[in-house]
Design a protein around this motif. Structure first.
Motif, PDB file in Angstrom:
ATOM      1  N   VAL A  19       0.647  -1.138   0.010  1.00  0.00           N
ATOM      2  CA  VAL A  19       0.047  -0.068   0.128  1.00  0.00           C
ATOM      3  C   VAL A  19       0.777   1.235  -0.032  1.00  0.00           C
ATOM      4  N   VAL A  20       0.657   2.098  -0.882  1.00  0.00           N
ATOM      5  CA  VAL A  20       1.441   3.320  -1.174  1.00  0.00           C
ATOM      6  C   VAL A  20       0.776   4.738  -0.855  1.00  0.00           C
ATOM      7  N   GLY A  21       1.201   5.361  -0.031  1.00  0.00           N
ATOM      8  CA  GLY A  21       0.523   6.831   0.039  1.00  0.00           C
ATOM      9  C   GLY A  21       0.691   7.668  -0.948  1.00  0.00           C
ATOM     10  N   PHE A 157       6.081   3.044  -9.439  1.00  0.00           N
ATOM     11  CA  PHE A 157       5.053   3.261 -10.546  1.00  0.00           C
ATOM     12  C   PHE A 157       3.665   4.027  -9.802  1.00  0.00           C
ATOM     13  N   ALA A 158       3.293   3.248  -8.691  1.00  0.00           N
ATOM     14  CA  ALA A 158       2.065   3.663  -8.123  1.00  0.00           C
ATOM     15  C   ALA A 158       2.252   5.141  -7.427  1.00  0.00           C
ATOM     16  N   ALA A 159       3.557   5.473  -6.963  1.00  0.00           N
ATOM     17  CA  ALA A 159       4.057   6.670  -6.424  1.00  0.00           C
ATOM     18  C   ALA A 159       3.893   7.727  -7.452  1.00  0.00           C
ATOM     19  N   PRO A 236      -7.693   8.320  -5.205  1.00  0.00           N
ATOM     20  CA  PRO A 236      -7.262   9.546  -4.938  1.00  0.00           C
ATOM     21  C   PRO A 236      -8.141  10.082  -3.725  1.00  0.00           C
ATOM     22  N   ASP A 237      -9.369   9.740  -3.330  1.00  0.00           N
ATOM     23  CA  ASP A 237      -9.826  10.009  -2.285  1.00  0.00           C
ATOM     24  C   ASP A 237      -9.299   9.411  -0.944  1.00  0.00           C
ATOM     25  N   ALA A 238      -8.941   8.349  -1.047  1.00  0.00           N
ATOM     26  CA  ALA A 238      -8.066   7.820   0.212  1.00  0.00           C
ATOM     27  C   ALA A 238      -6.730   8.227   0.157  1.00  0.00           C
ATOM     28  N   ARG A 239      -6.196   8.874  -0.924  1.00  0.00           N
ATOM     29  CA  ARG A 239      -4.878   9.361  -1.070  1.00  0.00           C
ATOM     30  C   ARG A 239      -3.794   8.123  -0.853  1.00  0.00           C
ATOM     31  N   ALA A 240      -4.040   6.980  -1.488  1.00  0.00           N
ATOM     32  CA  ALA A 240      -3.381   5.695  -1.493  1.00  0.00           C
ATOM     33  C   ALA A 240      -3.686   5.135  -2.703  1.00  0.00           C
ATOM     34  N   ALA A 241      -2.556   3.972  -2.843  1.00  0.00           N
ATOM     35  CA  ALA A 241      -2.527   3.089  -3.832  1.00  0.00           C
ATOM     36  C   ALA A 241      -2.318   1.585  -3.445  1.00  0.00           C
ATOM     37  N   CYS A 242      -2.668   0.598  -4.167  1.00  0.00           N
ATOM     38  CA  CYS A 242      -2.419  -0.751  -3.663  1.00  0.00           C
ATOM     39  C   CYS A 242      -1.830  -1.683  -5.012  1.00  0.00           C
ATOM     40  N   VAL A 243      -0.842  -2.181  -4.817  1.00  0.00           N
ATOM     41  CA  VAL A 243      -0.570  -3.107  -5.859  1.00  0.00           C
ATOM     42  C   VAL A 243      -0.447  -4.647  -5.087  1.00  0.00           C
TER      43      VAL A 243
END
Length: 271
Positions: A19-21, A157-159, A236-243
């Motif tokens: 999980v990436v902020g 890449f998620a960042a 974008p609403d959670a300000r995070a990504a998940c790989v």
């Protein structure tokens, strides 16, 4: 994060997740994040981003003709060129239907090669993978489905997707907003969606049901999943990504465990 440990319960032999902020910070990982996995269609966001870099570098424009007659780079990125799923033949007029197409992404890469004079894989390595330090990622086949990568590389890449440095933030916003709105189509593995919203190489969650992200994912969530049991989303609403990468082909198991996993991650992020 405790939620990332839920992948231990999945019916897969090998899995890894992160999980990436929005600031690029890694908020949680589980599994071997250096293990190489086949990405299948999670290859497409990498190909799309390479094309967007090429647009900004002046190699071609979004409205440059590419693909079947009447189609453009924009149509190919948005799965509206009319090309068939895996065959290089037109099934509809450009801009009239959302036909998810591997062939379209292959023709996109061909157009980039034609206009740049550089083989697509080389251009991608120099423009995207190298600058992001994605040294474990390689394109081993089709630009629609042939990449191999690791969670660690896709974290970079998620960042980039959340805080772009290689292209303008406005370009990313355009790519992750609905293009050719109102078109219906089939979301592979999840059936007919009306509308079936996509951006430029990124699927938009919107209000699709069923879907591979969570019930609590925001409509603005974008990303992609792959038939090799892989996914990447940015909320974008959670300000995070998940790989999340696995070594088991997509099937009913994934449709069953992925949404609650995403909901658990989002719940933990909300605290």
């Amino acid at each position: 994060m405790d939620s990332v440990r839920l992948i231990d319960e999945w019916p897969v032999e090998t899995a890894a997740t992160a999980v990436v902020g929005a600031d690029g910070a890694v908020l949680g990982t589980h599994g071997d994040t250096r293990h190489p996995f086949r990405l299948a269609s999670v290859t497409k966001p990498l190909t799309a981003y390479t094309a967007l870099i090429a647009v900004e570098e002046g190699v071609f424009e979004l409205d440059t003709p590419a693909g079947p007659e009447g189609s453009t780079v924009r149509h190919l990125l948005a799965h509206t060129s009319g090309l068939a799923f895996d065959a290089h033949k037109a099934m509809a007029a450009p801009g009239t239907r959302r036909l998810y197409s591997n062939a379209g992404f292959e023709q996109l890469a061909d157009a980039l090669t034609e206009h740049s004079g550089i083989p697509f894989a080389q251009y991608q390595a120099e423009a995207l993978l190298g600058p992001l330090g994605m040294s474990a990622t390689r394109l081993d086949g089709s630009p629609a489905s042939g990449a191999v990568s690791t969670v660690d590389d896709l974290v970079a890449f998620a960042a980039e997707l959340q805080s772009p440095k290689l292209i303008d933030a406005g370009t990313v916003r355009e790519a992750t907003s609905v293009v050719f709105p109102g078109l219906s189509g089939v979301l592979p593995g999840f059936g007919h969606q009306k509308p079936n919203d996509w951006g430029l190489g990124f699927e938009i969650r919107d209000h699709k049901s069923p879907h591979w992200t969570g019930s609590s994912s925001s409509p603005a969530t974008f990303g992609h999943f792959g038939q090799s049991g892989t996914f990447l989303w940015v909320d974008p609403d959670a300000r995070a990504a998940c790989v999340t990468l696995t070594d088991r082909a997509f099937g009913p198991w994934a449709a069953e465990v992925w949404p609650p996993y995403t909901d658990a991650v989002l719940a933990e992020l909300r605290g």
